[in-house]
Write a protein that holds these residues in place. Sequence first.
Motif, PDB file in Angstrom:
ATOM      1  N   GLU A  85       0.677  -0.778   0.302  1.00 15.32           N
ATOM      2  CA  GLU A  85       0.466  -0.049  -0.255  1.00 15.32           C
ATOM      3  C   GLU A  85       0.755   1.878  -0.504  1.00 15.32           C
ATOM      4  O   GLU A  85       0.903   2.271  -1.267  1.00 15.32           O
ATOM      5  CB  GLU A  85      -0.857   0.512   0.716  1.00 15.32           C
ATOM      6  N   LEU A  86       2.118   0.945   0.641  1.00 13.38           N
ATOM      7  CA  LEU A  86       2.775   2.363   0.457  1.00 13.38           C
ATOM      8  C   LEU A  86       3.865   2.095  -0.090  1.00 13.38           C
ATOM      9  O   LEU A  86       4.101   3.281   0.033  1.00 13.38           O
ATOM     10  CB  LEU A  86       3.656   2.142   2.407  1.00 13.38           C
ATOM     11  N   GLY A  87       4.077   1.436  -0.972  1.00 15.59           N
ATOM     12  CA  GLY A  87       4.756   1.494  -2.173  1.00 15.59           C
ATOM     13  C   GLY A  87       6.722   1.408  -1.347  1.00 15.59           C
ATOM     14  O   GLY A  87       7.553   1.907  -2.162  1.00 15.59           O
ATOM     15  N   LEU A  88       6.289   0.848  -0.839  1.00 12.85           N
ATOM     16  CA  LEU A  88       7.227   0.562   0.254  1.00 12.85           C
ATOM     17  C   LEU A  88       8.493  -0.807  -0.470  1.00 12.85           C
ATOM     18  O   LEU A  88       7.726  -2.007   0.164  1.00 12.85           O
ATOM     19  CB  LEU A  88       7.541   0.516   1.435  1.00 12.85           C
ATOM     20  N   PRO A  89       9.115  -0.636  -0.916  1.00  8.55           N
ATOM     21  CA  PRO A  89       9.476  -2.039  -1.498  1.00  8.55           C
ATOM     22  C   PRO A  89      10.342  -2.908  -0.014  1.00  8.55           C
ATOM     23  O   PRO A  89      10.747  -2.453   0.751  1.00  8.55           O
ATOM     24  CB  PRO A  89      11.353  -1.576  -1.759  1.00  8.55           C
ATOM     25  N   ALA A  90      10.012  -4.459  -0.617  1.00  4.27           N
ATOM     26  CA  ALA A  90      10.674  -5.060   1.033  1.00  4.27           C
ATOM     27  C   ALA A  90      10.622  -6.337   1.088  1.00  4.27           C
ATOM     28  O   ALA A  90       9.919  -7.329  -0.009  1.00  4.27           O
ATOM     29  CB  ALA A  90       8.489  -4.785   1.754  1.00  4.27           C
ATOM     30  N   VAL A  91      11.246  -7.460   1.724  1.00  2.00           N
ATOM     31  CA  VAL A  91      11.933  -8.119   1.885  1.00  2.00           C
ATOM     32  C   VAL A  91      11.355  -8.844   3.124  1.00  2.00           C
ATOM     33  O   VAL A  91      11.709  -8.274   3.893  1.00  2.00           O
ATOM     34  CB  VAL A  91      13.102  -8.903   1.446  1.00  2.00           C
ATOM     35  N   VAL A  92      10.625 -10.404   2.370  1.00  2.00           N
ATOM     36  CA  VAL A  92      10.392 -11.046   3.977  1.00  2.00           C
ATOM     37  C   VAL A  92      11.616 -12.239   4.443  1.00  2.00           C
ATOM     38  O   VAL A  92      12.107 -12.832   3.819  1.00  2.00           O
ATOM     39  CB  VAL A  92       9.070 -11.780   3.606  1.00  2.00           C
ATOM     40  N   VAL A  93      12.341 -12.127   5.579  1.00  2.00           N
ATOM     41  CA  VAL A  93      13.122 -12.545   6.255  1.00  2.00           C
ATOM     42  C   VAL A  93      12.427 -13.848   6.496  1.00  2.00           C
ATOM     43  O   VAL A  93      11.776 -13.779   7.965  1.00  2.00           O
ATOM     44  CB  VAL A  93      13.496 -12.235   7.390  1.00  2.00           C
ATOM     45  N   GLY A  94      12.048 -15.037   6.184  1.00  2.00           N
ATOM     46  CA  GLY A  94      11.256 -16.793   6.578  1.00  2.00           C
ATOM     47  C   GLY A  94      10.926 -16.942   5.514  1.00  2.00           C
ATOM     48  O   GLY A  94      11.368 -16.533   4.806  1.00  2.00           O
ATOM     49  N   ASP A  95      10.041 -18.103   5.560  1.00  2.00           N
ATOM     50  CA  ASP A  95       9.252 -18.451   4.257  1.00  2.00           C
ATOM     51  C   ASP A  95       8.448 -18.121   3.569  1.00  2.00           C
ATOM     52  O   ASP A  95       7.469 -16.952   3.813  1.00  2.00           O
ATOM     53  CB  ASP A  95       8.607 -19.953   5.168  1.00  2.00           C
ATOM     54  N   PRO A  96       8.411 -18.441   2.535  1.00  2.00           N
ATOM     55  CA  PRO A  96       7.457 -17.285   1.475  1.00  2.00           C
ATOM     56  C   PRO A  96       5.959 -18.234   1.667  1.00  2.00           C
ATOM     57  O   PRO A  96       5.086 -17.238   0.951  1.00  2.00           O
ATOM     58  CB  PRO A  96       7.558 -18.635  -0.045  1.00  2.00           C
ATOM     59  N   GLY A  97       5.389 -19.013   2.693  1.00  2.00           N
ATOM     60  CA  GLY A  97       4.386 -18.927   3.285  1.00  2.00           C
ATOM     61  C   GLY A  97       3.409 -17.549   3.699  1.00  2.00           C
ATOM     62  O   GLY A  97       2.367 -17.659   3.422  1.00  2.00           O
ATOM     63  N   GLY A  98       3.741 -16.711   4.896  1.00  2.00           N
ATOM     64  CA  GLY A  98       3.733 -15.968   4.284  1.00  2.00           C
ATOM     65  C   GLY A  98       3.689 -14.713   4.314  1.00  2.00           C
ATOM     66  O   GLY A  98       3.332 -13.070   4.981  1.00  2.00           O
ATOM     67  N   ALA A  99       4.957 -14.614   2.962  1.00  2.00           N
ATOM     68  CA  ALA A  99       4.818 -13.335   2.134  1.00  2.00           C
ATOM     69  C   ALA A  99       4.092 -12.401   1.587  1.00  2.00           C
ATOM     70  O   ALA A  99       4.205 -11.219   1.140  1.00  2.00           O
ATOM     71  CB  ALA A  99       6.349 -13.923   1.521  1.00  2.00           C
ATOM     72  N   GLY A 100       3.036 -13.119   1.056  1.00  2.00           N
ATOM     73  CA  GLY A 100       1.916 -12.119   0.604  1.00  2.00           C
ATOM     74  C   GLY A 100       2.447 -11.811  -1.119  1.00  2.00           C
ATOM     75  O   GLY A 100       2.087 -10.292  -1.351  1.00  2.00           O
ATOM     76  N   GLY A 101       3.557 -12.575  -1.185  1.00  2.00           N
ATOM     77  CA  GLY A 101       3.338 -12.330  -3.187  1.00  2.00           C
ATOM     78  C   GLY A 101       5.332 -11.743  -3.095  1.00  2.00           C
ATOM     79  O   GLY A 101       5.572 -10.982  -3.382  1.00  2.00           O
ATOM     80  N   LEU A 102       5.568 -11.043  -1.226  1.00  2.00           N
ATOM     81  CA  LEU A 102       6.691 -10.612  -1.910  1.00  2.00           C
ATOM     82  C   LEU A 102       7.596 -11.841  -1.742  1.00  2.00           C
ATOM     83  O   LEU A 102       7.881 -12.531  -1.481  1.00  2.00           O
ATOM     84  CB  LEU A 102       7.097  -9.635  -0.342  1.00  2.00           C
ATOM     85  N   CYS A 103       9.103 -10.913  -1.873  1.00  2.00           N
ATOM     86  CA  CYS A 103      10.141 -11.914  -2.088  1.00  2.00           C
ATOM     87  C   CYS A 103      10.735 -12.391  -0.649  1.00  2.00           C
ATOM     88  O   CYS A 103      10.610 -11.647   0.186  1.00  2.00           O
ATOM     89  CB  CYS A 103      11.099 -11.409  -3.258  1.00  2.00           C
ATOM     90  N   ALA A 104      10.789 -13.485  -0.463  1.00  2.00           N
ATOM     91  CA  ALA A 104      11.379 -14.081   0.744  1.00  2.00           C
ATOM     92  C   ALA A 104      12.290 -15.267   1.042  1.00  2.00           C
ATOM     93  O   ALA A 104      12.796 -15.664   0.179  1.00  2.00           O
ATOM     94  CB  ALA A 104      10.267 -15.207   1.250  1.00  2.00           C
ATOM     95  N   VAL A 105      13.421 -14.862   2.380  1.00  2.00           N
ATOM     96  CA  VAL A 105      14.687 -15.333   1.552  1.00  2.00           C
ATOM     97  C   VAL A 105      14.450 -15.770   3.242  1.00  2.00           C
ATOM     98  O   VAL A 105      14.472 -15.448   4.637  1.00  2.00           O
ATOM     99  CB  VAL A 105      15.429 -14.159   2.080  1.00  2.00           C
ATOM    100  N   GLY A 106      15.106 -17.529   2.962  1.00  2.00           N
ATOM    101  CA  GLY A 106      14.653 -18.454   3.860  1.00  2.00           C
ATOM    102  C   GLY A 106      15.176 -19.522   4.316  1.00  2.00           C
ATOM    103  O   GLY A 106      15.872 -19.316   3.350  1.00  2.00           O
ATOM    104  N   LEU A 107      15.067 -20.135   4.635  1.00  2.00           N
ATOM    105  CA  LEU A 107      15.655 -21.926   5.061  1.00  2.00           C
ATOM    106  C   LEU A 107      14.561 -23.223   5.907  1.00  2.00           C
ATOM    107  O   LEU A 107      13.891 -22.687   6.569  1.00  2.00           O
ATOM    108  CB  LEU A 107      16.842 -21.824   6.037  1.00  2.00           C
TER     109      LEU A 107
END
Length: 364
Positions: free
Chosen positions: A143-165
Motif C-alpha cells: 500500500e505504501l509503495g515501500l520495497p520490502a523483503v520477508v525474512v522467513g518462509d514464503p508461505g506468509g510473504a503475501g507475494g513479496l520476495c522471501a529469504v528463508g531456510l
Amino acid sequence: MDRRPTIADVAKRAGVSRSSVSFALNDRPGLAEETKRRILAAAQELGWRPSRPAQALSRGVAGALGLVLARDTAAIGADPFFPAFIAGIESVLARRGDALVLHVTEPADEEATYRRLAADRRVDGVLLTDLRVDDPRPALTRELGLPAVVVGDPGGAGGLCAVGLDDRPAFAAAVRQLAALGHRRIAHVAGPQEFRHARRRRESWELAMREAGLPEGPVLPGGFTAAGGAHATRELLSLAPDRRPTAVIYANDLSATAGLAVAQRLGLTVPGDLSVVGYDDTPLAEYTHPPLASARADALGWGAAAVRALDEVIAKGRADDVALPPAELVRRGSMGPAPGAGAGDTEADAPAPSTTTVRSETPC
C-alpha cells in the motif's frame, strides 16, 4: 584545514568550477583527462570525501534500509540471533557507505512506524522479520509503495520476495539421533506461536517425531527467552517419572541454555539424565557445560542475503525467493544415551566427537 573540506575547496585547489568537480567525481563524460586527474588529485590532497546524504539526494534515494522490530528491548538485547543478523546486514551496507535505520517499537505503534518511514522517505526499502500468522505488513508495504523483503518462509510473504531456510532437516536429524540413542520421550519447548518461524519449528518437531514412530512428548511455551526456557524446563522435570522427558528440543539457544542450567541445578546430569538440543547455534553454544547441541541457521549469512535480495527489489521492482542452505544439526556434548539405555540398543558404543555437524541431503 580547521573544517571539513567542501567541493568548493576542491574546485579552488584544482582551478576549475564546482560543476567540473562534480563531473569528475561522478565519472561523467565531458572533461579532459588531464583536468579530471587534477581534480581527483586535489580531492585526495584535501582529504575530501563525498557526502553520502548529498549523493543519495542527488540520486533520489535515501541510502538506507529499514528494520522495524516490534519486540521488547530487553528481549532483543538478550537474543543472540539479532546481533548476528544485523552484523550480516552491515557486512553489505558498510562496504558501500549505506545505513541501517533500526526502530524498536511497541506492536501497537508498528504500522505508524512504517508509515513514517515511507512518508519521510528515510529508507529505500525494509526487511520484514518475525513474520506473524496473518501478518498485515506485506499488504501494508505494498500500500505504501515501500520495497520490502520477508525474512522467513514464503508461505506468509503475501507475494513479496522471501529469504528463508528449511528448519525440518535439523529437527529430523535431532529426533532421529536421539531415538537411536534410546530416547522415547522427547519434549519440545516452543517459541511464541504468533510467530510463523516458532510455529514452523514446532511443526518440524512434530513431523520428526511422527517419522521416527515416537509419541509426541509434552510441549510447553518458552517464549524464546531464558526465563521462559527455565520455567518450562522446571515444569517438564516435575512430571511423573513415566511422563518426564529424557530429552528436550528447544526453539532457540537462549531457552535451551537456561534449561540446561536448570537441569543441573536440580541435580541432573547433562547428558546422563537429560539430553538438551537448542536452535540457532549461537557463539555461546560451544562454550556451555557441556557444549550445547544446536541447529545451525547462519544468522550472519541470512542478513547479508536479505540485503542483496532487497537491493534487487529496489532496483528491479521484484526478486525471486531465496532458499538458503537448510538448518543443520551440530551434535555436541549435551546429547547422549537415554538413561538406562543399554549400549547395544543405541549408537553410544561408537564414541561421537565433541562436535559433529550433521548435514541434510535436502537440496537448497
